[in-house]
Scaffold this active site. Sequence first.
Site, mmCIF file in Angstrom:
data_model
loop_
_atom_site.group_PDB
_atom_site.id
_atom_site.type_symbol
_atom_site.label_atom_id
_atom_site.label_comp_id
_atom_site.label_asym_id
_atom_site.label_seq_id
_atom_site.Cartn_x
_atom_site.Cartn_y
_atom_site.Cartn_z
ATOM 1 N N LYS A 111 0.860 -1.191 0.000
ATOM 2 C CA LYS A 111 0.000 0.000 0.000
ATOM 3 C C LYS A 111 0.892 1.234 0.000
ATOM 4 C CE LYS A 111 -4.297 1.050 2.483
ATOM 5 N NZ LYS A 111 -4.907 0.892 3.807
HETATM 6 C C1 E4P Z 1 -8.230 2.005 3.757
HETATM 7 O O1 E4P Z 1 -7.498 1.158 3.296
HETATM 8 C C2 E4P Z 1 -8.052 2.622 5.077
HETATM 9 O O2 E4P Z 1 -7.380 1.684 5.891
HETATM 10 C C3 E4P Z 1 -9.337 2.957 5.789
HETATM 11 O O3 E4P Z 1 -10.459 2.560 5.049
HETATM 12 C C4 E4P Z 1 -9.402 4.315 6.361
HETATM 13 O O4 E4P Z 1 -10.644 4.494 6.984
HETATM 14 P P1 E4P Z 1 -10.949 5.667 8.035
HETATM 15 O O5 E4P Z 1 -11.150 6.935 7.287
HETATM 16 O O6 E4P Z 1 -12.178 5.210 8.746
HETATM 17 O O7 E4P Z 1 -9.731 5.728 8.932
#
Ligand code: E4P
EC number: 2.2.1.2
Length: 217
Positions: free
Chosen positions: A83
Amino acid sequence: MKFFVDTADVAAITELNDLNLVDGVTTNPSLILKSGRDILEVTKEICSIVSGPVSAEVVALKAEDMIAEGRKLAEIAPNIAVKVPLTHDGLKTCKVLSDEGFMVNVTLCFSANQALLAAKAGATFISPFIGRLDDMNLDGLELIQDIRTIYDNFDFRTQILAASVRNANHVSQCALIGADVVTAPPAVIKALANHPLTDKGLEQFMSDWAKTGQKIV
Ligand code: E4P
């Protein structure tokens, strides 16, 4: 539509995986912090439970360092998706690691133009954050729709991984729009089963059944 679970909580992943509800997992530095575990150790354990893509995020900011971190994360298991953030360095890292055959998830996407760049850099997944846009009084689902249209216009193969999902409505709307994947916290995935009329109907059935005085087993 595939379901990814947005957590590094192994117990929660195992519980949903037993219901066949886990097509993959996404983590991020905040979720690793919340787990209280070592990133390499917990990610390896997750990969031993889930056969689909498991996203593990780099934390360097320069492409050269991100690439080194990405290669190290990819050594954990064949189903790691590296990522990377949607920055110029992240896009450069995406191109290099994708060319090397690794899955790459480009995260922190907040615009259709960013999603276009990620697709051109060869991303396996693009992660538009719905909830964080909604928090700013913008329309996260509209972004998912825009990216779907753009990717379909040009036949981009990058999968739309709707992220920052906060509620059941986000999930059903993403399914209607045609997002390839939704990643959601375990509580949101579990809440998909809930409906007040189900609860009310069951209460009535239980009450009537008790009056019959019968037993099945
Ligand atoms: C995506 O890969 C992120 O880990 C995640 O969805 C972020 O979500 P949040 O805005 O609730 O922290």
